[in-house]
Design an enzyme around this catalytic site. Structure first.
Site, PDB file in Angstrom:
ATOM      1  N   ALA A 134     -61.809  34.272  20.659  1.00  0.00           N
ATOM      2  CA  ALA A 134     -61.613  33.808  19.338  1.00  0.00           C
ATOM      3  C   ALA A 134     -60.224  33.673  19.104  1.00  0.00           C
ATOM      4  CB  ALA A 134     -62.509  34.539  18.668  1.00  0.00           C
ATOM      5  N   GLY A 141     -65.055  35.826  23.092  1.00  0.00           N
ATOM      6  CA  GLY A 141     -66.080  34.725  22.740  1.00  0.00           C
ATOM      7  C   GLY A 141     -66.233  33.813  24.012  1.00  0.00           C
ATOM      8  N   GLU A 188     -68.811  35.262  25.996  1.00  0.00           N
ATOM      9  CA  GLU A 188     -70.019  35.076  25.480  1.00  0.00           C
ATOM     10  C   GLU A 188     -70.553  33.665  25.519  1.00  0.00           C
ATOM     11  OE1 GLU A 188     -70.072  38.176  21.488  1.00  0.00           O
ATOM     12  OE2 GLU A 188     -68.286  36.887  21.848  1.00  0.00           O
ATOM     13  N   GLU A 226     -63.430  43.132  22.386  1.00  0.00           N
ATOM     14  CA  GLU A 226     -63.362  43.377  20.826  1.00  0.00           C
ATOM     15  C   GLU A 226     -63.218  44.691  20.298  1.00  0.00           C
ATOM     16  OE1 GLU A 226     -65.882  39.500  21.942  1.00  0.00           O
ATOM     17  OE2 GLU A 226     -65.488  41.571  22.647  1.00  0.00           O
TER      18      GLU A 226
END
Length: 255
Positions: free
Chosen positions: A61, A106, A109, A129
Site C-alpha cells: 500500500a 497489498g 494479497e 503490516e
C-alpha cells in the site's frame, strides 16, 4: 492510468503501472476493481494475468497516503479496499499472477487473489503490516491461511518477514519459480492454454472449489452437483464428449 487491461487472443493482462514500486494507493485500488469487473464482463477475456512489470509486482500500500488517514477515514475505506481485491478473486475465469521482485503487503494479497502464482527467482513475498502496528487488511489473514495453512500464515503475519522465492515455493505461497526474464512468458503460456478451454466448465470448476473452501462440505457438494448437471446443457459439453468418442481424449476444440 495506474492499472491497465490489455487483451490479446483471449488473454487479458491486468498490468500495474505506478512506478517505481507499484504502490497501491486508493486510486490504484479503485482502478483495479474497475478492470477486474471489466475482465469479468468481457467475452473476449477468457483468462487473466496479474502483472506488475519486469522489476516489481507491487511493494504494498501507499504508506504515505495511509499515514494521513485516521480511524474514521479507514473505517470508510477498509470495505472498498477489500472489495477491490475481492473483485479480482472473483473473476470467474482462470487468473495467474506473474510475480517479479517485491510482492509485499497489498502486493502479496493481490497475488493471493490469483488461482496460480508464478514467481521470479528474485521474488520476495510477505505480509509486513505487523511492523507498522497493523495487520493485513486486503484479505491477507483469510486468503493466506486458506492457501498455506494457519500456522504458516501466522508465522508470516506475526513476524512480518519476507520470504524468497524458494521458500515461498516450499510454503505453497507460489506454485512455480522460474528465471526473472521468463515469468511473464510462463504466465502467458498458462493463461493461453486455459483460454482455449471450455469457458463455462472452467467457471464452474473455479466457483465450486472457491465456494467449497468457504463453506461446509455438504454445501460445497451441492454447488458442485448443480454445476455438474448444468454443464450438460452446454455446447462445450456436447463438443467435448463427441470429440472424446470420435477422436480420443484431449483433442476437443472449444472456440
Amino acid at each position: 492510468m495506474t492499472v491497465n487491461l490489455e487483451v490479446a487472443e483471449g488473454v487479458g493482462t491486468i498490468r500495474l503501472d505506478r512506478p517505481p514500486m507499484n504502490a497501491l494507493d486508493v486510486a490504484t485500488q479503485d482502478r483495479l476493481k474497475e478492470l477486474a469487473e471489466e475482465a469479468t464482463r468481457r467475452e473476449d477475456v477468457r483468462a487473466v494475468i496479474l502483472y506488475g512489470g519486469e522489476k516489481v509486482f507491487a511493494a504494498g500500500a501507499d504508506i504515505k497516503e495511509m499515514q494521513n488517514m485516521d480511524h474514521t477515514a479507514m473505517v470508510l475505506r477498509a470495505r472498498a479496499l477489500q472489495e477491490a481485491f475481492t473483485a479480482v478473486a472473483r473473476i470467474p475465469k482462470p487468473v495467474v499472477a506473474a510475480v517479479t521482485g517485491y510482492a509485499l503487503g497489498g502486493g502479496c494479497e493481490l497475488a493471493l487473489c490469483a488461482d496460480f502464482r508464478i514467481a521470479a527467482e528474485n521474488a520476495k513475498l510477505g505480509q509486513p503490516e505487523i511492523l507498522l502496528g497493523l495487520i493485513p487488511g486486503a484479505g491477507g489473514t483469510q486468503r493466506l491461511a486458506r492457501l498455506v495453512g494457519p500456522s504458516k500464515a501466522k508465522d508470516l503475519i506475526f513476524t512480518g518477514r519476507m520470504v524468497k522465492a524458494d521458500e515461498a515455493l516450499t510454503l505453497g505461497l507460489v506454485d512455480r519459480v522460474v528465471p526473472a526474464d521468463e515469468v511473464y512468458a510462463e504466465a502467458h503460456a498458462w493463461a493461453a492454454r486455459l483460454a482455449q478451454g471450455p469457458a463455462i466448465a472452467l467457471r464452474a470448476a473455479k466457483e465450486s472449489i472457491d465456494t467449497g473452501l468457504e463453506t461446509d462440505i455438504e454445501t460445497g457438494l451441492a454447488v458442485e452437483r448443480n454445476w455438474f448437471a448444468g454443464l450438460f446443457a452446454t455446447e462445450d459439453r456436447e463438443r467435448g464428449m463427441k470429440s472424446f468418442v470420435e477422436e480420443g481424449p484431449g483433442k476437443a476444440k472449444f472456440l
